[in-house]
Motif scaffolding. Structure first.
Motif, PDB file in Angstrom:
ATOM      1  N   MET A  59       0.832  -1.200   0.000  1.00  0.00           N
ATOM      2  CA  MET A  59       0.000   0.000   0.000  1.00  0.00           C
ATOM      3  C   MET A  59       0.861   1.243   0.000  1.00  0.00           C
ATOM      4  SD  MET A  59      -2.153   0.991   3.347  1.00  0.00           S
ATOM      5  CE  MET A  59      -2.420   2.620   3.923  1.00  0.00           C
ATOM      6  N   GLU A  60       2.026   1.147   0.684  1.00  0.00           N
ATOM      7  CA  GLU A  60       2.883   2.321   0.637  1.00  0.00           C
ATOM      8  C   GLU A  60       4.039   2.083  -0.311  1.00  0.00           C
ATOM      9  OE1 GLU A  60       4.166   5.451   4.067  1.00  0.00           O
ATOM     10  OE2 GLU A  60       5.393   3.677   3.780  1.00  0.00           O
ATOM     11  N   ASN A  61       3.931   2.641  -1.489  1.00  0.00           N
ATOM     12  CA  ASN A  61       5.014   2.549  -2.440  1.00  0.00           C
ATOM     13  C   ASN A  61       5.971   3.697  -2.166  1.00  0.00           C
ATOM     14  OD1 ASN A  61       6.283   1.287  -4.500  1.00  0.00           O
ATOM     15  ND2 ASN A  61       4.525   1.385  -5.895  1.00  0.00           N
ATOM     16  N   THR A  62       7.280   3.367  -2.072  1.00  0.00           N
ATOM     17  CA  THR A  62       8.213   4.452  -1.792  1.00  0.00           C
ATOM     18  C   THR A  62       8.154   5.473  -2.907  1.00  0.00           C
ATOM     19  OG1 THR A  62       9.921   3.081  -2.770  1.00  0.00           O
ATOM     20  CG2 THR A  62       9.843   3.184  -0.383  1.00  0.00           C
ATOM     21  N   PRO A  63       8.035   6.734  -2.530  1.00  0.00           N
ATOM     22  CA  PRO A  63       7.847   7.784  -3.532  1.00  0.00           C
ATOM     23  C   PRO A  63       9.131   8.073  -4.302  1.00  0.00           C
ATOM     24  CG  PRO A  63       7.994   8.719  -1.328  1.00  0.00           C
ATOM     25  CD  PRO A  63       8.011   7.235  -1.169  1.00  0.00           C
ATOM     26  N   CYS A  64       8.987   8.754  -5.395  1.00  0.00           N
ATOM     27  CA  CYS A  64      10.114   9.095  -6.257  1.00  0.00           C
ATOM     28  C   CYS A  64      10.746  10.400  -5.811  1.00  0.00           C
ATOM     29  CB  CYS A  64       9.637   9.212  -7.706  1.00  0.00           C
ATOM     30  SG  CYS A  64      10.873   9.924  -8.792  1.00  0.00           S
ATOM     31  N   LEU A  65      12.066  10.365  -5.716  1.00  0.00           N
ATOM     32  CA  LEU A  65      12.791  11.508  -5.169  1.00  0.00           C
ATOM     33  C   LEU A  65      12.543  12.783  -5.955  1.00  0.00           C
ATOM     34  CD1 LEU A  65      14.834  12.667  -3.191  1.00  0.00           C
ATOM     35  CD2 LEU A  65      16.644  11.854  -4.681  1.00  0.00           C
ATOM     36  N   THR A  66      12.473  12.658  -7.256  1.00  0.00           N
ATOM     37  CA  THR A  66      12.393  13.876  -8.055  1.00  0.00           C
ATOM     38  C   THR A  66      10.969  14.269  -8.434  1.00  0.00           C
ATOM     39  OG1 THR A  66      12.946  12.443  -9.904  1.00  0.00           O
ATOM     40  CG2 THR A  66      14.692  13.828  -9.039  1.00  0.00           C
ATOM     41  N   ALA A  67      10.020  13.433  -8.050  1.00  0.00           N
ATOM     42  CA  ALA A  67       8.651  13.734  -8.481  1.00  0.00           C
ATOM     43  C   ALA A  67       7.698  13.959  -7.313  1.00  0.00           C
ATOM     44  CB  ALA A  67       8.124  12.606  -9.359  1.00  0.00           C
ATOM     45  N   ASP A  68       7.774  13.111  -6.324  1.00  0.00           N
ATOM     46  CA  ASP A  68       6.787  13.171  -5.258  1.00  0.00           C
ATOM     47  C   ASP A  68       7.201  14.114  -4.135  1.00  0.00           C
ATOM     48  OD1 ASP A  68       5.149  11.201  -6.492  1.00  0.00           O
ATOM     49  OD2 ASP A  68       6.575   9.678  -5.821  1.00  0.00           O
ATOM     50  N   PRO A  69       6.235  14.709  -3.487  1.00  0.00           N
ATOM     51  CA  PRO A  69       6.561  15.616  -2.380  1.00  0.00           C
ATOM     52  C   PRO A  69       6.911  14.841  -1.110  1.00  0.00           C
ATOM     53  CG  PRO A  69       4.203  15.510  -2.683  1.00  0.00           C
ATOM     54  CD  PRO A  69       4.803  14.684  -3.764  1.00  0.00           C
ATOM     55  N   VAL A  70       7.734  15.452  -0.298  1.00  0.00           N
ATOM     56  CA  VAL A  70       8.111  14.847   0.953  1.00  0.00           C
ATOM     57  C   VAL A  70       7.011  15.110   1.990  1.00  0.00           C
ATOM     58  CG1 VAL A  70       9.297  16.833   1.961  1.00  0.00           C
ATOM     59  CG2 VAL A  70      10.062  14.518   2.518  1.00  0.00           C
ATOM     60  N   ALA A  71       6.875  14.194   2.909  1.00  0.00           N
ATOM     61  CA  ALA A  71       5.910  14.401   3.978  1.00  0.00           C
ATOM     62  C   ALA A  71       6.497  15.309   5.052  1.00  0.00           C
ATOM     63  CB  ALA A  71       5.525  13.064   4.597  1.00  0.00           C
ATOM     64  N   CYS A  72       5.643  16.044   5.713  1.00  0.00           N
ATOM     65  CA  CYS A  72       6.114  16.981   6.730  1.00  0.00           C
ATOM     66  C   CYS A  72       6.916  16.262   7.815  1.00  0.00           C
ATOM     67  CB  CYS A  72       4.942  17.728   7.367  1.00  0.00           C
ATOM     68  SG  CYS A  72       4.374  19.134   6.378  1.00  0.00           S
ATOM     69  N   ARG A  73       6.533  15.047   8.112  1.00  0.00           N
ATOM     70  CA  ARG A  73       7.225  14.373   9.212  1.00  0.00           C
ATOM     71  C   ARG A  73       8.674  14.058   8.859  1.00  0.00           C
ATOM     72  NH1 ARG A  73       4.235  10.348   6.927  1.00  0.00           N
ATOM     73  NH2 ARG A  73       5.352   8.439   6.330  1.00  0.00           N
ATOM     74  N   HIS A  74       9.025  14.124   7.572  1.00  0.00           N
ATOM     75  CA  HIS A  74      10.405  13.879   7.171  1.00  0.00           C
ATOM     76  C   HIS A  74      11.170  15.172   6.914  1.00  0.00           C
ATOM     77  CE1 HIS A  74       9.185   9.618   5.879  1.00  0.00           C
ATOM     78  NE2 HIS A  74      10.018   9.521   6.891  1.00  0.00           N
ATOM     79  N   CYS A  75      10.535  16.284   7.173  1.00  0.00           N
ATOM     80  CA  CYS A  75      11.142  17.574   6.832  1.00  0.00           C
ATOM     81  C   CYS A  75      11.857  18.161   8.038  1.00  0.00           C
ATOM     82  CB  CYS A  75      10.075  18.534   6.332  1.00  0.00           C
ATOM     83  SG  CYS A  75      10.703  20.192   5.991  1.00  0.00           S
ATOM     84  N   ASP A  76      13.063  18.682   7.780  1.00  0.00           N
ATOM     85  CA  ASP A  76      13.844  19.296   8.854  1.00  0.00           C
ATOM     86  C   ASP A  76      13.155  20.512   9.458  1.00  0.00           C
ATOM     87  OD1 ASP A  76      15.928  17.605   9.077  1.00  0.00           O
ATOM     88  OD2 ASP A  76      17.284  18.734   7.780  1.00  0.00           O
TER      89      ASP A  76
END
Lengths: 236, 236
Positions: A1-18
DNA sequence: CGCTGAGTTGACAAGATTCAAGGGCCGTGG
DNA sequence: CCACGGCCCTTGAATCTTGTCAACTCAGCG
């Protein structure tokens, strides 16, 4: 269900943001589990080649990359451009210039970039919140400070390896796939980061490809068996 | 009447020290015009080769060098030592490790070193002072972050030049003589900073000596006509 | 279909490392 | 006092790595 997102296309989730700690402290977002609560000023975006900020501009705001990649570049006196760093979703930009209040390099989008922009932080008041923000800033900044000179040390082979491994690790830390990289930057930009030449970067990538350490296909690189090279010069 | 002091022998005045703002904020010193008010804990000193701190040790205190020089070194996996930076009187050490709370390198005295040691800063309270300290920290840290990769970029000649100019400029900024340098570190340590070999450093220095760009006599170097070699790009 | 720009590849030159040897300085011990 | 050895620095020569220059492929695009 959770496909790892693409680095250059998908947005990062807030929980992973510095920036998320600061966002929460400043009350800009309330929701912690990855969903974006629309921020004041909203989620902005710029087109390929556009500048997030430019050298010489006053540095007051913080930027958090949500999708796409950014390069930071200094233009040296003789017109050569030297790449200071590449940034992926979750990275925070703008902090480096806090000491002078003026940006010392350009931040250019490699492809379409979505980002959050934080208004100037006021660290001057007496609130507990202010102190907490400052502490967070010191942490983020300290982490960033301890990095970058790895890319300009050792042989060309070691530099390219370090570059790929660094990108891979950072991508993984942000919840992306670290094995399958897209490299939206040109070979020239990589060379300018590693302080070497475009031909050398190309040769190293092809050499590593032949040795089955990576699989290179244009801007697509898969990491197969990439050993961090200690410090190699001569081989017998 | 004012003889410029010697970089490797004389102590720096508080007014030239990066830590002075913080010392004043924390009430450790009262006197602003260069005289030392003895600090709690006093002015300490260590002997040549001794460590101010070591990699792995918990990082809580700040250190301000008052006299002598320090090298920061990382020991790589294969036992090679790589010099991260040299520090002169007035420099502040210990801040880089605030993000992790643990030192990531050794700080070794090159000759006898006198220093001030600041107890752990408490940024947690709500005082205005706390916020001011935090702001100062962010500034000091930001300045330090923007430097170091200059030394591992470009030709060997350019690196040696950059190394000497940087040392000279920093010395001058602290009130020392920037023309007449002492270099208490060995050629090997310089080479390890510049990511090159000891023979190369030696050759470059001699070459520059023959060209009358500098005057080299062992550990004594006088800057005569040292042009920053292409791509200076000193980030402010 | 040919142009253009990015990437790759080869041949050679320039620059850096490696290996080896020698010189100067300094502390130790005769 | 001098001889000696150790360490650091310098220098030379051979070798390796990287830079430079040029040609070629390939994909995108008019």
């Amino acid at each position: 269900m959770e496909n790892t997102p693409c680095l250059t296309a998908d947005p990062v989730a807030c929980r992973h943001c510095d920036l998320s700690a600061i966002c929460r402290l400043t009350g800009l977002i309330v929701d912690e589990d990855g969903n974006t609560r629309r921020m004041p000023g909203g989620l902005r975006s710029i087109r390929p080649g556009a500048a997030l900020y430019s050298a010489g501009a006053p540095a007051t705001n913080l930027f958090a990359i949500r999708s796409g990649m950014i390069k930071r570049v200094e233009l040296s006196a003789d017109g050569e451009e030297r790449v200071v760093s590449f940034h992926i979703p979750g990275d925070v930009l703008g902090l480096e210039a806090f000491s002078t209040g003026v940006h010392n390099c350009d931040a250019i989008a490699l492809g379409r970039v979505q980002y959050c922009e934080l208004p100037p932080l006021r660290l001057t008041d007496e609130s507990q919140r202010s102190a907490a923000i400052a502490r967070t800033l010191v942490q983020v900044l300290g982490t960033a400070a301890n990095v970058q000179s790895t890319f300009t040390r050792g042989s060309a082979r070691r530099r390219v390896t370090a570059f790929l491994l660094d990108l891979s690790q950072r991508a993984r830390a942000r919840g992306f796939n670290g094995e399958e990289l897209h490299l939206p930057m040109s070979r020239l930009e990589i060379a300018n980061l590693l302080d070497t030449r475009i031909e050398t970067v190309s040769r190293m990538l092809q050499q590593m490809h032949r040795e089955r350490a990576v699989h290179v296909s244009g801007s697509r690189v898969r990491l197969l068996n990439l050993e961090p090279q200690a410090e190699l010069a001569s081989s017998a």
